[in-house]
Design a protein around this motif. Structure first.
Motif, PDB file in Angstrom:
ATOM      1  N   ASP A   1      11.530  -3.613   1.280  1.00 60.33           N
ATOM      2  CA  ASP A   1      12.790  -3.048   1.698  1.00 60.33           C
ATOM      3  C   ASP A   1      12.786  -3.810   3.078  1.00 60.33           C
ATOM      4  O   ASP A   1      12.259  -3.286   4.282  1.00 60.33           O
ATOM      5  CB  ASP A   1      12.744  -1.580   1.976  1.00 60.33           C
ATOM      6  N   ASP A   2      13.851  -4.844   3.343  1.00 59.18           N
ATOM      7  CA  ASP A   2      13.917  -5.547   4.506  1.00 59.18           C
ATOM      8  C   ASP A   2      14.671  -4.921   5.641  1.00 59.18           C
ATOM      9  O   ASP A   2      14.380  -5.146   6.780  1.00 59.18           O
ATOM     10  CB  ASP A   2      14.581  -6.859   4.168  1.00 59.18           C
TER      11      ASP A   2
ATOM     12  N   TRP B   1       1.965   8.509  -0.554  1.00 60.04           N
ATOM     13  CA  TRP B   1       0.983   7.439  -0.460  1.00 60.04           C
ATOM     14  C   TRP B   1       0.565   6.592  -1.390  1.00 60.04           C
ATOM     15  O   TRP B   1       0.432   5.449  -1.854  1.00 60.04           O
ATOM     16  CB  TRP B   1      -0.137   7.688   0.662  1.00 60.04           C
ATOM     17  N   PRO B   2      -0.013   7.494  -2.537  1.00 58.31           N
ATOM     18  CA  PRO B   2      -0.596   6.747  -3.849  1.00 58.31           C
ATOM     19  C   PRO B   2       0.608   6.021  -4.560  1.00 58.31           C
ATOM     20  O   PRO B   2       0.376   4.855  -5.036  1.00 58.31           O
ATOM     21  CB  PRO B   2      -1.146   7.907  -4.731  1.00 58.31           C
ATOM     22  N   LEU B   3       1.975   6.551  -4.727  1.00 63.18           N
ATOM     23  CA  LEU B   3       2.976   5.974  -5.276  1.00 63.18           C
ATOM     24  C   LEU B   3       3.259   4.626  -4.466  1.00 63.18           C
ATOM     25  O   LEU B   3       3.336   3.611  -5.051  1.00 63.18           O
ATOM     26  CB  LEU B   3       3.871   7.035  -5.431  1.00 63.18           C
ATOM     27  N   LEU B   4       3.491   4.683  -3.108  1.00 64.42           N
ATOM     28  CA  LEU B   4       3.659   3.606  -2.229  1.00 64.42           C
ATOM     29  C   LEU B   4       2.583   2.510  -2.300  1.00 64.42           C
ATOM     30  O   LEU B   4       2.999   1.530  -2.401  1.00 64.42           O
ATOM     31  CB  LEU B   4       4.065   4.320  -1.031  1.00 64.42           C
ATOM     32  N   LEU B   5       1.464   3.033  -2.523  1.00 57.72           N
ATOM     33  CA  LEU B   5       0.292   1.915  -2.475  1.00 57.72           C
ATOM     34  C   LEU B   5       0.538   1.168  -3.629  1.00 57.72           C
ATOM     35  O   LEU B   5       0.145  -0.063  -3.804  1.00 57.72           O
ATOM     36  CB  LEU B   5      -0.894   2.647  -2.537  1.00 57.72           C
ATOM     37  N   SER B   6       0.657   1.726  -4.751  1.00 56.46           N
ATOM     38  CA  SER B   6       0.815   1.162  -5.946  1.00 56.46           C
ATOM     39  C   SER B   6       2.155   0.249  -6.097  1.00 56.46           C
ATOM     40  O   SER B   6       2.041  -0.836  -6.635  1.00 56.46           O
ATOM     41  CB  SER B   6       0.768   2.059  -7.240  1.00 56.46           C
ATOM     42  N   LYS B   7       3.150   0.426  -5.411  1.00 51.97           N
ATOM     43  CA  LYS B   7       4.324  -0.323  -5.342  1.00 51.97           C
ATOM     44  C   LYS B   7       4.234  -1.166  -4.446  1.00 51.97           C
ATOM     45  O   LYS B   7       4.682  -2.310  -4.682  1.00 51.97           O
ATOM     46  CB  LYS B   7       5.507   0.794  -4.712  1.00 51.97           C
ATOM     47  N   TRP B   8       3.335  -1.198  -3.431  1.00 52.17           N
ATOM     48  CA  TRP B   8       3.024  -2.344  -2.340  1.00 52.17           C
ATOM     49  C   TRP B   8       2.271  -3.429  -3.028  1.00 52.17           C
ATOM     50  O   TRP B   8       2.460  -4.540  -2.876  1.00 52.17           O
ATOM     51  CB  TRP B   8       2.284  -1.726  -1.312  1.00 52.17           C
ATOM     52  N   ARG B   9       1.093  -2.769  -3.961  1.00 53.12           N
ATOM     53  CA  ARG B   9       0.316  -3.686  -4.556  1.00 53.12           C
ATOM     54  C   ARG B   9       1.236  -4.642  -5.493  1.00 53.12           C
ATOM     55  O   ARG B   9       0.706  -5.899  -5.912  1.00 53.12           O
ATOM     56  CB  ARG B   9      -0.868  -2.986  -5.144  1.00 53.12           C
ATOM     57  N   LYS B  10       1.915  -4.013  -6.207  1.00 51.86           N
ATOM     58  CA  LYS B  10       2.768  -4.798  -7.144  1.00 51.86           C
ATOM     59  C   LYS B  10       3.838  -5.832  -6.553  1.00 51.86           C
ATOM     60  O   LYS B  10       4.055  -6.883  -7.038  1.00 51.86           O
ATOM     61  CB  LYS B  10       3.636  -3.640  -8.213  1.00 51.86           C
ATOM     62  N   ALA B  11       4.367  -5.610  -5.388  1.00 46.42           N
ATOM     63  CA  ALA B  11       5.147  -6.182  -4.550  1.00 46.42           C
ATOM     64  C   ALA B  11       4.257  -7.549  -4.182  1.00 46.42           C
ATOM     65  O   ALA B  11       4.995  -8.492  -4.158  1.00 46.42           O
ATOM     66  CB  ALA B  11       5.945  -5.322  -3.540  1.00 46.42           C
TER      67      ALA B  11
END
Length: 71
Positions: free
Chosen positions: A36-37, A58-68
């Motif tokens: 999200d720029d 945080w677990p959901l956002l961490l996985s999304k961050w790792r995939k990105a």
């Protein structure tokens, strides 16, 4: 017996929230910008508003961050 179970559940919930609090700092500085720029130019108040959601999810956002980050 019941007191022990409640104590364990409260400690687990506290640990979960503590990890969320620690996760918030690097995520708001670097992680959220990967998908999200618009957050880079957002005011501080917006970051304060999304704080509870980041701490709880945080677990959901961490996985999304790792995939990105992965190529």
């Amino acid at each position: 017996m019941t007191e022990t179970i409640v104590s364990i559940l409260l400690m687990a919930a506290g640990l979960y929230l503590l990890i969320g609090l620690v996760f918030f700092i690097p995520f708001i500085r670097k992680g959220v910008h990967t998908f999200d720029d618009g957050v880079a130019a957002a005011p501080l108040m917006m970051k304060v508003l999304i704080f509870p959601g980041i701490v709880v999810l945080w677990p959901l956002l961490l996985s999304k961050w790792r995939k990105a980050v992965k190529p």
